[in-house]
Design a protein around this motif. Structure first.
Motif, PDB file in Angstrom:
ATOM      1  N   GLN A 101       0.828  -1.202   0.000  1.00 43.21           N
ATOM      2  CA  GLN A 101       0.000   0.000   0.000  1.00 43.21           C
ATOM      3  C   GLN A 101       0.869   1.262   0.000  1.00 43.21           C
ATOM      4  N   ILE A 102       1.961   1.243   0.769  1.00 42.43           N
ATOM      5  CA  ILE A 102       2.855   2.408   0.806  1.00 42.43           C
ATOM      6  C   ILE A 102       3.515   2.623  -0.551  1.00 42.43           C
ATOM      7  N   ASP A 103       3.905   1.522  -1.220  1.00 40.21           N
ATOM      8  CA  ASP A 103       4.487   1.630  -2.567  1.00 40.21           C
ATOM      9  C   ASP A 103       3.498   2.273  -3.537  1.00 40.21           C
ATOM     10  N   MET A 104       2.243   1.869  -3.440  1.00 39.37           N
ATOM     11  CA  MET A 104       1.215   2.440  -4.323  1.00 39.37           C
ATOM     12  C   MET A 104       1.031   3.934  -4.042  1.00 39.37           C
ATOM     13  N   LYS A 105       1.059   4.321  -2.768  1.00 41.06           N
ATOM     14  CA  LYS A 105       0.924   5.737  -2.417  1.00 41.06           C
ATOM     15  C   LYS A 105       2.100   6.546  -2.955  1.00 41.06           C
ATOM     16  N   LEU A 106       3.289   5.941  -2.921  1.00 42.81           N
ATOM     17  CA  LEU A 106       4.463   6.630  -3.455  1.00 42.81           C
ATOM     18  C   LEU A 106       4.303   6.877  -4.949  1.00 42.81           C
ATOM     19  N   GLN A 107       3.868   5.841  -5.687  1.00 43.98           N
ATOM     20  CA  GLN A 107       3.711   5.966  -7.134  1.00 43.98           C
ATOM     21  C   GLN A 107       2.621   6.966  -7.502  1.00 43.98           C
ATOM     22  N   SER A 108       1.616   7.092  -6.644  1.00 47.18           N
ATOM     23  CA  SER A 108       0.516   8.021  -6.931  1.00 47.18           C
ATOM     24  C   SER A 108       0.850   9.463  -6.556  1.00 47.18           C
ATOM     25  N   GLY A 109       2.011   9.682  -5.942  1.00 44.26           N
ATOM     26  CA  GLY A 109       2.418  11.038  -5.586  1.00 44.26           C
ATOM     27  C   GLY A 109       1.926  11.515  -4.246  1.00 44.26           C
ATOM     28  N   ALA A 110       1.437  10.581  -3.398  1.00 46.29           N
ATOM     29  CA  ALA A 110       0.906  10.993  -2.100  1.00 46.29           C
ATOM     30  C   ALA A 110       1.994  11.546  -1.179  1.00 46.29           C
ATOM     31  N   PHE A 111       3.247  11.135  -1.375  1.00 47.27           N
ATOM     32  CA  PHE A 111       4.343  11.610  -0.533  1.00 47.27           C
ATOM     33  C   PHE A 111       5.035  12.841  -1.119  1.00 47.27           C
ATOM     34  N   GLY A 112       4.649  13.211  -2.329  1.00 45.93           N
ATOM     35  CA  GLY A 112       5.285  14.348  -2.985  1.00 45.93           C
ATOM     36  C   GLY A 112       5.806  13.951  -4.355  1.00 45.93           C
ATOM     37  N   PRO A 113       6.451  14.887  -5.074  1.00 39.09           N
ATOM     38  CA  PRO A 113       6.974  14.585  -6.414  1.00 39.09           C
ATOM     39  C   PRO A 113       8.007  13.459  -6.359  1.00 39.09           C
ATOM     40  N   LEU A 114       7.883  12.542  -7.311  1.00 45.64           N
ATOM     41  CA  LEU A 114       8.819  11.424  -7.367  1.00 45.64           C
ATOM     42  C   LEU A 114      10.234  11.922  -7.657  1.00 45.64           C
ATOM     43  N   GLY A 115      11.225  11.292  -7.063  1.00 45.16           N
ATOM     44  CA  GLY A 115      12.619  11.626  -7.315  1.00 45.16           C
ATOM     45  C   GLY A 115      13.208  12.632  -6.350  1.00 45.16           C
ATOM     46  N   GLU A 116      12.362  13.323  -5.585  1.00 50.54           N
ATOM     47  CA  GLU A 116      12.883  14.300  -4.628  1.00 50.54           C
ATOM     48  C   GLU A 116      13.246  13.610  -3.316  1.00 50.54           C
ATOM     49  N   ASP A 117      14.304  14.119  -2.678  1.00 53.52           N
ATOM     50  CA  ASP A 117      14.779  13.508  -1.441  1.00 53.52           C
ATOM     51  C   ASP A 117      13.752  13.608  -0.316  1.00 53.52           C
ATOM     52  N   LYS A 118      13.019  14.715  -0.269  1.00 50.60           N
ATOM     53  CA  LYS A 118      12.007  14.866   0.775  1.00 50.60           C
ATOM     54  C   LYS A 118      10.889  13.842   0.606  1.00 50.60           C
TER      55      LYS A 118
END
Length: 642
Positions: A569-586
């Motif tokens: 589920q966390i991987d899916m949230k990452l891919q959907s941009g829930a944690f922020g723009p992909l590729g950024e350290d934050k």
């Protein structure tokens, strides 16, 4: 203070003998009324175990046939195992009063810690089989003085009790409404002696062995201890325990506190000799506790140990009044200590977990019972199919007086005189047609699955009816919907167990219980469950215990306990941009923080690496902003730090 429950090994008095006779009579009557259910329990267990016996034609007779199946496809076992759910519903505590929010969190955390400390996984694993086989199972909640940490005395204990070990009051289908209930506990004679201080070595157990359906040998080291929980005339819970003709426990108010006090002065026992010199003590039921020191609750309220002072008549060591030289009765000023009532759960500590509810019965519907006809048919058809195959064969037709070599060689030699004799050689296949038997076996299997609401998709098998992933998921959801009632019964039972656990901790946990909780950043925070935090004072100045909380189960606990599912589920949230723009350290820092919280391997190390990179980026950005500020002559046009 502690609740003492050991009895002295003494000769039974006439009152106890009469009480034992009365309870044994009630037990015999209750067991006789429960005999049909006990017989069903044996039959259902036999079906799950793969019993080879088959039923006679119900139109011609009743009972089991003397003929046994030679090939058993155990669909009862298969379909019950398909439904096994290893997840444990986690507690959720909701406060009724706004000021109790912090206390609700403490209760929830305490229950979660107890789940991890106790054998809940083993209890759940047993119940996942017993409940669908028998239609229900029981959990027994007790306070065990032998448990606890180094700094605490006692702890909550939860045990699984098979429905054959629980004999209910006849005619009552709700434990909450029963006047009494019997619990059978097989124990060794040595264990009984240590726990109850009663020697039962001469006992010869007459109870049926709970696993073998036979009476134990006279020399067996195991006896059956029978516990009877009942409601006394005041509505409180009493306990009468016996083994054969030995009384082990007799408590009219079982859940009340008991302390050993000096017979002479009434002081609580702290050693073999009292401060007054007396060596005689007796156990007494206590309604109130005298505070020995001030108590500061979690919300900052201070409960003083001394509520005031009073003048009392002086007494000598023999209890006689003391007078002064003028003949006046002498008095002394004593402290009046604050008294608070002891908390009592006042509930029968047995919880029933049902499979599927049925009116007028204590236990629910048994899965083994509802598919017993299909299991019996499959056993008969399986035997018939195997007999057809094994009794069939091939017949070789040869001309008269011809001979064939009976060797183990692949090619057989038959000598003939001419082509006409060779044409007379042939093989006749005598195999019976088994296609209809196979169809009937498949039909009965499908009927059984349909009855229980289990589909091929739910079992993880190929399902031709689901052409797409969405269709297959829909089929699984439909099956899950039909099984939802069982899940509701499971959650309801665990919620009742958690309520009883909380009440036992509130009643008997005299020392603060240490707790820990994992924070979102992967670190741990620590707290204590202190029962005095639940002590309140009403408008009239009376002290009472605050147990007004709604205890249920968390609907999200299943996925929270499945770490692999949480990682996905966390991987899916990452891919959907829930944690922020992909590729950024934050973004990656937030991702690895969540993964560390859910115990992903080496996630904590990755979190530290990403935190260091983010810190370096922020420092670099601050340096750039400072340089721009110097060039522009001020900080007004400085770039904001993200």
């Amino acid at each position: 203070m502690r609740m003492f429950r050991k009895m002295k090994n003494m000769i039974m008095n006439p009152k106890q003998a009469k009480k034992l006779s009365e309870w044994k009579k009630k037990y015999t009557e209750a067991k006789d009324k429960y005999s049909d259910e006990l017989n069903n329990i044996r039959e259902y267990q036999a079906l799950y175990d793969g019993d080879r016996r088959v039923n006679v034609n119900p139109n011609k007779g009743n009972g089991k046939s003397s003929k046994q199946s030679i090939n058993v496809r155990n669909i009862v076992y298969e379909l019950i195992e398909t439904q096994v759910d290893s997840s444990i519903p986690m507690p959720k505590v909701t406060p009724i009063h706004e000021e109790d929010e912090e206390l609700a969190k403490i209760i929830e955390l305490a229950l979660q810690n107890e789940i991890q400390l106790m054998n809940f996984s083993l209890i759940n694993d047993e119940e996942e089989r017993t409940v669908p086989i028998q239609g229900g199972d029981f959990m027994h909640v007790e306070w065990d003085n032998t448990k606890g940490f180094h700094c605490t005395v006692g702890g909550v204990s939860v045990s699984e009790r098979h429905p054959r070990n629980v004999i209910p009051q006849p005619g009552i289908t709700s434990i909450e409404e029963m006047d009494y209930i019997f619990v059978l506990v097989p124990q060794t004679k040595e264990f009984v002696k240590k726990k109850y201080n009663v020697d039962v070595s001469a006992a010869s157990d007459t109870e049926i062995d709970l696993k073998q359906d036979t009476k134990r040998d006279d020399n067996s080291d195991i006896v059956t201890v029978i516990k009877c929980y009942y409601r006394n005339k005041n509505g409180c819970i009493g306990l009468f325990t016996w083994c054969e003709e030995y009384v082990l426990e007799d408590y009219e108010d079982y859940q009340a506190r008991r302390l050993e006090r000096c017979i002479k002065c009434g002081r609580v026992k702290t050693g073999d000799v009292c401060e007054c010199g007396s060596k005689s003590f007796e156990e007494r039921t206590e309604e109130y506790e005298e505070l020995l020191e001030d108590i500061t609750t979690k919300n900052g309220t201070i409960i003083p140990a001394i509520s005031g002072y009073e003048d009392v008549d002086m007494r000598d060591e023999d209890g006689n009044p003391v007078y002064d030289e003028f003949g006046q009765l002498m008095q002394e000023r004593r402290e009046v200590r604050t008294k608070i009532p002891y908390y009592k759960p006042d509930q029968i500590p047995i919880v029933l977990r049902k499979n599927v509810s049925r009116a007028g019965k204590l236990l629910g519907f048994s899965d083994a019972a509802v598919i017993s006809d299909q299991q019996d048919a499959i056993k008969k058809l399986g035997s018939k199919l195997q007999e057809k195959i094994l009794k069939g064969g091939s017949i070789v037709i040869l001309p008269k007086n011809s001979k064939i070599q009976t060797t183990d060689e692949e090619l057989k030699v038959v000598r003939v005189n001419n082509a006409q004799e060779a044409s007379l050689i042939s093989v006749k296949n005598m195999q019976a047609d088994i296609s209809l038997d196979r169809i009937m076996i498949a039909e009965n299997y499908d009927w059984a699955k349909s009855t229980l609401g289990i589909t091929d998709s739910y079992q993880g098998k190929y399902d031709a009816s689901a052409d797409s992933g969405t269709a297959k998921q829909y089929a699984i959801n439909q099956a899950a919907g039909r099984l939802e009632s069982k899940r509701v019964m499971k959650k309801t039972a665990y919620a009742k167990v958690y309520e009883l656990m909380f009440k036992h901790m509130l009643a008997y946990a005299d020392q603060p219980i240490p707790l820990n909780k994992k924070n979102s950043d992967g670190t741990y925070s620590y707290a204590h469950f202190n029962r005095y935090d639940f002590l309140k004072q009403d408008a009239a100045g009376e002290y009472y215990w605050d147990d007004e909380f709604i205890i249920t189960t968390d609907p999200t606990s299943t996925i929270m306990m499945n770490r692999e599912a949480m990682w996905q589920q966390i991987d899916m949230k990452l891919q959907s941009g829930a944690f922020g723009p992909l590729g950024e350290d934050k973004t990656l820092l937030a991702y690895w923080t969540f993964m560390a919280e859910n115990d992903y391997p080496n996630a904590s190390k990755m979190k530290e690496i990403m935190a260091q990179r983010v810190q370096e980026e922020n420092a670099q950005m601050e340096a750039q902003n400072a340089a721009l500020s110097e060039q522009s002559g001020g900080a007004g046009n400085a770039m904001p730090i993200l």
